[in-house]
Design an enzyme around this catalytic site. Sequence first.
Site, mmCIF file in Angstrom:
data_model
loop_
_atom_site.group_PDB
_atom_site.id
_atom_site.type_symbol
_atom_site.label_atom_id
_atom_site.label_comp_id
_atom_site.label_asym_id
_atom_site.label_seq_id
_atom_site.Cartn_x
_atom_site.Cartn_y
_atom_site.Cartn_z
ATOM 1 C CG HIS A 1 -0.986 6.408 1.912
ATOM 2 N ND1 HIS A 1 -0.376 5.164 2.101
ATOM 3 C CD2 HIS A 1 -2.089 6.483 2.825
ATOM 4 C CE1 HIS A 1 -0.823 4.358 3.103
ATOM 5 N NE2 HIS A 1 -1.937 5.051 3.505
ATOM 6 C CD GLU B 1 -7.579 3.561 1.892
ATOM 7 O OE1 GLU B 1 -6.310 3.259 1.438
ATOM 8 O OE2 GLU B 1 -7.915 4.003 2.905
ATOM 9 C CG HIS C 1 -4.896 8.715 5.671
ATOM 10 N ND1 HIS C 1 -5.245 8.047 4.386
ATOM 11 C CD2 HIS C 1 -3.934 7.767 6.023
ATOM 12 C CE1 HIS C 1 -5.119 7.031 4.491
ATOM 13 N NE2 HIS C 1 -4.282 6.550 5.346
ATOM 14 C CD GLU D 1 -3.873 3.969 8.071
ATOM 15 O OE1 GLU D 1 -3.805 4.558 7.388
ATOM 16 O OE2 GLU D 1 -2.858 3.122 8.360
ATOM 17 N NE ARG E 1 -3.556 2.464 0.513
ATOM 18 C CZ ARG E 1 -3.683 3.780 0.085
ATOM 19 N NH1 ARG E 1 -2.465 3.974 -0.799
ATOM 20 N NH2 ARG E 1 -4.363 4.636 0.630
ATOM 21 C CG HIS F 1 1.165 5.750 6.909
ATOM 22 N ND1 HIS F 1 0.568 6.926 7.166
ATOM 23 C CD2 HIS F 1 -0.116 4.891 6.705
ATOM 24 C CE1 HIS F 1 -0.882 6.769 6.941
ATOM 25 N NE2 HIS F 1 -1.142 5.628 6.410
#
Length: 457
Positions: free
Chosen positions: A151, A219, A153, A157, A148, A196
Amino acid sequence: MHLPSLLVALGVCGAVAAPLEQQQPLAGSARHHAGPNKVFNPYKPGNNDPFDKKIDSQGDKLQPLPYRNGDGASVLGPRNRARERQNPDLVRPPSTDHGAIPNMRWSFADSHIRIEEGGWTRETTVRELGTSKELAGVNMRLEEGVIRELHWHKEAEWAYVLEGKVRITALDPEGGSFVDDLEKGDLWYFPSGHPHSLQGLSPNGTEFLLVFDDGNFSEDSTFLLTDWMRLTPKSVLGENFRVSPEVFKAIPEKEKYIFQGSEPGPIDDEVPSSGKGYKKSKIQFTHKMLAQEPVNTTGGQVRITDSTNFPISKTVAAAHLSIQPGAIREMHWHPNADEWSFFIAGRARVTIFAAKGTARTFDFQAGDVGVIPRNMGHFIENLSDDEDVEVLEIFRTDKYQDFSLFQWLGETPQRLVREHLFANSPKEAEEFAKAIRDAEEDPIKDTEVDEEDKEEL
């Protein structure tokens, strides 16, 4: 919250009465045999249950019908029988349900899945579950070596590893780097804006639950490394990294999001070993929740993780519950946050008391999400006779808090309790007073009364 429709007719109009549906339990429901050639079936016109006892229609292979204590009728129209068996208390609510309470249940099975190279993701947010205002959830799967991408946010999280192993990386605001390998039952927490990445480890990769501290989260709205790079002029990239702009002709033309990566080596071999810029973070971004010493109760186990034992987790607190067959997560409420529950295993019944003379009952199984707004009274009852209910209770707060109805009444002057509930029933008042006299905390209760207690009562 929205569920696929249960097309259940609660009444039939017409000049000619329709024949009653002759229901027998589906094959294999031996536990309902009341004697030779007799089968117990609660979903029939003549059944009478003034106490609204639990019914495990899934485990007992029964088809729910809207009959209750002499009222109701059969169903003539189109039906989703499998969905009805999953939600028997929607088809035939307990007699105590009353008033209009929004739907508080959603299944990840009803969420749209985004399929990528070596993995997938699906989410439950306020768009899927209208009452999920404080938290949103994402269920994600990564095969071995699948990444993943790097990125960050706007939201914090919090995550729980459901199966397999995963490697996480993160950077703290002081420039400290963090890398850790996690397995089933472990947590991580990244505050808002902290960059992360995640990568599946082990032959079968990993699956986990992500929880974000805003019900409006999506997401698809994360800040992705490849997205930013491709949307920045190459001349600016060259200036920023002090290399020729031609170097960036090789960057992806679209976001990578989830993609197959190479097999990672040991952490010590992976972290940068040269250069003045690298330093190890002093912040602990991970926690081993299932490794905590549990609180043992008469009906199961409880583990609580919040900022008191996982200091970085400032906006999410959680409890992991194992509720044994014949047990109940006692009647209680949470004063400081909505409860966002994720069911990992088993089948459960939950009644929500919302004040104003209203209450509504929902049924849950593995993969389901439930929301209970703060201060609304509720319980979680294990429906199964042979399987534990495993559930995460998750809250947007730094500290876990709840109030026990049992403890409240046990520690209140008994004259007040008696005059509230049993003013004209001295015998029942005495029995109840004996039942609550210790007022000891027991959040998951074995509902069986032992022989000594029976003799005392």
